[in-house]
Design a protein around this motif. Structure first.
Motif: not given
Length: 249
Positions: A7, A14-16, A19-20, A23, A55, A58, A172
Motif C-alpha cells: 500500500f 484517496s481510496l474509494s 479500493d478499501k 485492500w 487498484f 494504483k 490505516s
C-alpha cells in the motif's frame, strides 16, 4: 528489511470504498495471494476484476503477474535479526525527549480525559497505558476498536488528550481516526511511533518517537517489539507523577 505494505505508493485517504474493500481482503489473505487469479480476488473481496486491476495499477504495478510475484517475495521474507539488546539505548530516542515528555505531561495534567488508541499489538500497549494513568487518578480509556463511537461519547467534553500508538505511524485505522481528531478543538493529539515523518506523526500536536527494528513474518504477522513504546509510556507516567507531586507541595 521487508516492505511494510504493498500500500506504499498511495494515500489511504484517496481510496474509494471499493479500493478499501480490496485492500482489506489482500491484507488479511497474504498467504493466498501468490496463488490466486484476478477474478478470485474480485470474488472474495466482493468487487470486480476491473476494480482489482485498477487498484493494482494504483500501487504502481504494470500487471497482475508483476504484483503477485512481488507480493510472493515479500510475503516469504523473514527477518533473521536477533533480539536487540540495546533496544533502550539513549540513542534510540530523540535528544529532546525530556522536553517533549514535559509538554505532553502538562497537557495531561490539564485534561479531563485521556484516550489511548492502538490496534494490533499496539492495542495491548494502549490498555497497559490506560491502566497506569488510571492509577494516577486520571479518567482514561483504552480505545482499541476503530468502529466504536468514541467521538460521540466525548462530544460534550473538553480538554481531551488523544494518544495514538502505531509502530509505523501509517496504520490505516489509526491514521483515519487521527485525521478526525486533528480538526477537533478540544483534543490535544500525541503520536507514539517509530517514524517521526509518518502520517500519524505529521497530524499530531506532539510526537514521542523511537527507533526499533521492524520484524514481520508472512507479511502481516507483526513481531516488532513494543518495548520502546512501553518505555515511553512509563517515562511519561513517571513525569506526570513527578509534576503532580511537585504541584501538591
Amino acid at each position: 528489511m521487508i516492505k511494510l505494505s504493498f500500500f506504499k505508493n498511495i494515500e489511504f485517504e484517496s481510496l474509494s470504498e471499493v479500493d478499501k474493500a480490496i485492500w482489506h481482503y489482500l491484507s488479511n489473505s497474504s498467504d493466498k495471494i501468490p496463488y490466486m487469479r484476478v477474478r478470485d480476488i474480485a470474488k472474495e473481496s466482493h468487487t470486480s476484476p476491473s476494480s482489482v486491476m485498477r487498484f493494482i495499477k494504483k500501487l504502481g504495478y504494470e500487471s497482475f503477474p508483476e504484483f503477485r510475484l512481488d507480493f510472493k517475495g515479500d510475503a516469504a521474507a523473514l527477518t533473521q535479526e536477533k533480539f536487540d539488546e540495546n533496544i533502550l539505548n539513549r540513542e534510540k530516542f530523540p535528544k529532546d525527549l525530556e522536553y517533549r515528555l514535559t509538554n505532553v505531561s502538562n497537557a495531561i495534567l490539564n485534561s479531563e480525559n485521556i484516550v489511548f488508541f492502538g490496534v494490533g499489538m499496539s492495542a495491548y500497549t494502549s490498555e497497559y497505558a490506560a491502566r497506569l494513568f488510571a492509577m494516577l487518578g486520571f479518567n482514561t480509556t483504552a480505545f482499541t476498536d476503530s468502529t466504536y463511537p468514541l467521538f460521540q461519547k466525548l462530544e460534550n467534553t473538553s480538554d481531551n488528550v488523544f494518544i495514538s500508538l502505531s509502530v509505523t505511524g501509517n496504520t490505516s485505522e489509526v491514521v483515519e481516526i487521527m485525521n478526525g481528531v486533528k480538526n477537533k478543538p478540544d483534543f490535544v493529539s500525541v503520536a507514539i511511533t517509530s517514524d517521526p515523518a509518518s502520517h500519524l506523526a505529521i497530524m499530531s500536536d506532539h510526537v514521542l518517537n523511537y527507533q526499533v527494528n521492524l520484524k514481520r513474518d508472512k507479511r502481516y504477522m507483526d513481531f516488532t517489539s513494543q518495548i520502546p513504546a512501553m518505555y515511553i509510556i512509563e517515562l511519561l507516567c513517571e513525569k506526570v507523577k513527578y509534576l503532580q507531586q511537585k504541584t501538591e507541595q
